[in-house]
Design an enzyme around this catalytic site. Structure first.
Site, short mmCIF file in Angstrom:
data_model
loop_
_atom_site.label_atom_id
_atom_site.label_comp_id
_atom_site.label_asym_id
_atom_site.label_seq_id
_atom_site.Cartn_x
_atom_site.Cartn_y
_atom_site.Cartn_z
N HIS A 259 -3.33 7.11 2.59
CA HIS A 259 -3.76 5.78 2.12
C HIS A 259 -5.12 5.48 2.75
CE1 HIS A 259 -4.09 1.65 1.31
NE2 HIS A 259 -3.67 1.21 2.48
N ASN B 13 -10.13 -0.11 0.37
CA ASN B 13 -8.67 -0.06 0.38
C ASN B 13 -8.16 -0.69 -0.92
OD1 ASN B 13 -5.94 -0.57 0.71
ND2 ASN B 13 -6.13 -1.37 2.79
N CYS C 28 0.82 -1.22 0.00
CA CYS C 28 0.00 0.00 0.00
C CYS C 28 0.85 1.27 0.00
CB CYS C 28 -0.94 0.01 1.20
SG CYS C 28 -1.96 -1.46 1.29
O1 UT7 Z 1 -3.69 -1.31 3.79
C1 UT7 Z 1 -3.26 -1.90 4.97
C2 UT7 Z 1 -4.07 -3.09 5.31
N1 UT7 Z 1 -5.21 -3.02 6.11
C3 UT7 Z 1 -5.58 -2.19 7.12
O2 UT7 Z 1 -5.06 -1.19 7.34
C4 UT7 Z 1 -6.68 -2.55 8.04
C5 UT7 Z 1 -6.29 -2.37 9.48
N2 UT7 Z 1 -7.23 -2.89 10.41
C6 UT7 Z 1 -8.54 -2.58 10.44
O3 UT7 Z 1 -8.99 -1.80 9.64
C7 UT7 Z 1 -9.42 -3.16 11.51
O4 UT7 Z 1 -8.62 -3.83 12.46
C8 UT7 Z 1 -10.52 -4.09 10.97
C9 UT7 Z 1 -11.53 -3.30 10.18
C10 UT7 Z 1 -9.91 -5.17 10.08
C11 UT7 Z 1 -11.24 -4.76 12.13
O5 UT7 Z 1 -11.81 -3.78 12.97
P1 UT7 Z 1 -11.66 -3.90 14.55
O6 UT7 Z 1 -12.42 -2.79 15.14
O7 UT7 Z 1 -10.20 -4.00 14.85
O8 UT7 Z 1 -12.41 -5.24 14.86
P2 UT7 Z 1 -11.83 -6.54 15.58
O9 UT7 Z 1 -10.87 -7.23 14.69
O10 UT7 Z 1 -11.38 -6.15 16.95
O11 UT7 Z 1 -13.13 -7.43 15.69
C12 UT7 Z 1 -14.21 -7.10 16.57
C13 UT7 Z 1 -15.30 -8.13 16.38
C14 UT7 Z 1 -14.81 -9.55 16.41
O12 UT7 Z 1 -15.79 -10.34 17.08
P3 UT7 Z 1 -15.55 -10.78 18.61
O13 UT7 Z 1 -14.28 -11.56 18.59
O14 UT7 Z 1 -15.45 -9.50 19.37
O15 UT7 Z 1 -16.77 -11.58 18.89
C15 UT7 Z 1 -14.78 -9.95 14.96
O16 UT7 Z 1 -14.97 -11.34 14.75
O17 UT7 Z 1 -15.92 -7.93 15.10
C16 UT7 Z 1 -15.96 -9.18 14.42
N3 UT7 Z 1 -15.87 -8.92 12.98
C17 UT7 Z 1 -16.95 -8.60 12.25
N4 UT7 Z 1 -18.24 -8.44 12.56
C18 UT7 Z 1 -19.09 -8.09 11.57
C19 UT7 Z 1 -14.78 -8.95 12.18
N5 UT7 Z 1 -15.13 -8.65 10.92
C20 UT7 Z 1 -16.46 -8.43 10.93
C21 UT7 Z 1 -17.40 -8.08 9.95
N6 UT7 Z 1 -18.68 -7.91 10.30
N7 UT7 Z 1 -17.04 -7.87 8.66
#
Ligand code: UT7
Length: 369
Positions: free
Chosen positions: A251, A281, A112
Site C-alpha cells: 500500500h 495514497n 486502504c
Molecule cells: O493509508 C493510511 C493512512 N495514512 C498514512 O499511512 C500516513 C501515516 N503517517 C505519515 O505518513 C506521517 O506521519 C505524516 C506524513 C502524516 C507526517 O510526517 P511526520 O514525519 O510524522 O511529521 P510530524 O507529524 O511529526 O510533523 C513534524 C512537523 C510538525 O511541526 P512541529 O510540530 O514539529 O513544529 C508538523 O506541524 O511537520 C509539520 N508538518 C508540516 N510541515 C510542512 C505537518 N505537515 C506538514 C506539511 N508541510 N505538509
C-alpha cells in the site's frame, strides 16, 4: 474445491488532473522538500469524475487484459471508502455500467486494506466454487473528504482506481495464502465520520464531521509494525520464506513506511514496488494501481512469488502471497479513458476550500486538531 484463484487481467485509471507539491505550496504552508522527504510524494491525481467512472475505466482494461467480456464475470467486488452513495452499492452502479449482467455485486470497506480483503474474499469464493470469474476493483475519490487547509493530511491522498480479474487455476499458480486482521481500538487514529447514519438528521453537512481526522504519527507506527507482522504470517501460511519473495506490492501510504517495513523484513528495495511519487495514497486503489505498474515495469515475472500488503483505517491490515502465472502481458488492450477535463486543479478543489474554510478562521495558525 475449484482450485486456486489466479490473476488473469489487470488495469488502472489515473485521473488526468494532478495536484503537484508546487500547487500545494499555494494552498497550505508547506514545501516540496518537506513533502518529498517525509512522504516521497510529488503529485497525486484529483478526479473530475465520480468513483464509478474511475472504476469503469480500470475494470474495462482488466477485462480486456483477461480476454473477457463483462458478461463473463459472475462476481464483482468493489473496495472503496468513497462510494457515491450507500445504497445501491458502487459495485451495483459499476455492474450496470459495464453490463456485467451475470455478476453478483457488492462493496467492501476495509479502507486502504480493501484490495487485500477483496483478494482474500475473491480467492476464497473461487476456491469454494461460489464464483468462477471475479472482477475485483479498488476505486477512490478521496479528495472529496480532504480539507485542503490542513497540511498534515491534504498532501498525502490522491484519487484513482485499479482492477483485476481472478479465475480458477489448477496448475499450482494463484493466491497461496492470506493474512487479514483488524484492531477497532486503534481505529480512532484515522476517521472520517461522514457517509454514515451517526449524528442528527440534518440537511447541512458539518465540515468538522465531514473531514478526515487522522493521527499521522500513530498511524505510521501501527503501519510499519503491522505490515511486517502480517507479511511474515502470510508467508508462513504459504510455507515460504522472505528469500522466496520476488516482488512486494505494498500500500502506497508513505515511502518511509514502505522502506521501514522492507528494512525490518530484510527485503531489498529493488524487490519493492514504489509509485507513491506520482499517485500519493489512494486507499483501496493504491495496491492494484501499484500491481499494474509492477507488471508494466517487469518487477513481476512468470512464476514470481508476489506479496501484496496493506494497512489502513479500521485499523485493518492484510497480506496475500501469490504465485504469479505464466502470463505477465495483457491478452488484449483497451482504449477506455476518462472524459477530458477543462478545469484546473484549483477549480476542482475550490468547493473543498470553501466548505472547510470556516474551520480555519486564521489560516496562519496550524489547522484544527
Ligand atoms: O493509508 C493510511 C493512512 N495514512 C498514512 O499511512 C500516513 C501515516 N503517517 C505519515 O505518513 C506521517 O506521519 C505524516 C506524513 C502524516 C507526517 O510526517 P511526520 O514525519 O510524522 O511529521 P510530524 O507529524 O511529526 O510533523 C513534524 C512537523 C510538525 O511541526 P512541529 O510540530 O514539529 O513544529 C508538523 O506541524 O511537520 C509539520 N508538518 C508540516 N510541515 C510542512 C505537518 N505537515 C506538514 C506539511 N508541510 N505538509
Amino acid at each position: 474445491m475449484a482450485g486456486r484463484a489466479t490473476f488473469t487481467g489487470w488495469g488502472k485509471c489515473v485521473p488526468p488532473v494532478k495536484l503537484t507539491n508546487a500547487d500545494l505550496e499555494h494552498l497550505v504552508d508547506t514545501d516540496d522538500d518537506w513533502i518529498v522527504e517525509r512522504t516521497g510524494i510529488r503529485e497525486r491525481g484529483i478526479s473530475h469524475v465520480e468513483t464509478t467512472d474511475l472504476a469503469e475505466v480500470a475494470a474495462l482494461k482488466a477485462l480486456a487484459a483477461a480476454g473477457l467480456e463483462a458478461a463473463d464475470i459472475d462476481m464483482l467486488i468493489l473496495a472503496t471508502v468513497t462510494p457515491e452513495i450507500t445504497c445501491p452499492s458502487n459495485a451495483c452502479f459499476l455492474q450496470e455500467r459495464l453490463g456485467a449482467v451475470n455478476a453478483a455485486a457488492f462493496d467492501l470497506n476495509a479502507a486502504c486494506s480493501g484490495w487485500i480483503y477483496g483478494t482474500a474474499t475473491a480467492s476464497s469464493m473461487i476456491a469454494a466454487g461460489v464464483a468462477e470469474r471475479v472482477l475485483l476493483v479498488g476505486a477512490e475519490k478521496l479528495h472529496w473528504v480532504m480539507d485542503y487547509w490542513d497540511r498534515a493530511t491534504c498532501i498525502l491522498f490522491g484519487d484513482g482506481a485499479g482492477a483485476a480479474v481472478l479465475e480458477p487455476s489448477d496448475t499450482g499458480e494463484g493466491v497461496l495464502a492470506a493474512d487479514l486482521g483488524a484492531d477497532g481500538v486503534a481505529g480512532r487514529t484515522m476517521v472520517f465520520p461522514t457517509l454514515g447514519t451517526r449524528g442528527r438528521l440534518s440537511s447541512v453537512r458539518d465540515p468538522f464531521v465531514h473531514r478526515l481526522h487522522f493521527d499521522g504519527r500513530a498511524v505510521f507506527k501501527i503501519a510499519v509494525q503491522g505490515i511486517e507482522a502480517s507479511v511474515r504470517r502470510a508467508l508462513d501460511r504459504a510455507g515460504l520464506d522472505l528469500a522466496d519473495v520476488d516482488a512486494v506490492i505494498p500500500h502506497q501510504a508513505n515511502e518511509r513506511i514502505i522502506s521501514a517495513a522492507a528494512r525490518r523484513l530484510g527485503i531489498d528495495t529493488d524487490r519493492v514496488m514504489l509509485n507513491i511519487g506520482t499517485h500519493g495514497n489512494s486507499a483501496a486503489a493504491s495496491v492494484p494501481m501499484a500491481l499494474v505498474d509492477a507488471l508494466e515495469a517487469g518487477l513481476i515475472r512468470p512464476g514470481s512469488i508476489v506479496v501484496q500488503t496493506a494497512f489502513g483505517g479500521g485499523v485493518t491490515w492484510g497480506s496475500t502471497v501469490t504465485r504469479w502465472g505464466e502470463r505477465v502481458e495483457p491478452l488484449g488492450g483497451c482504449d477506455a479513458a476518462l472524459p477530458a477535463c477543462d478545469e484546473t486543479v484549483f477549480d476542482l478543489l475550490a468547493p473543498n476550500r470553501d466548505f472547510y474554510a470556516p474551520l480555519h478562521p486564521d489560516p496562519a495558525v496550524d489547522p484544527v486538531a
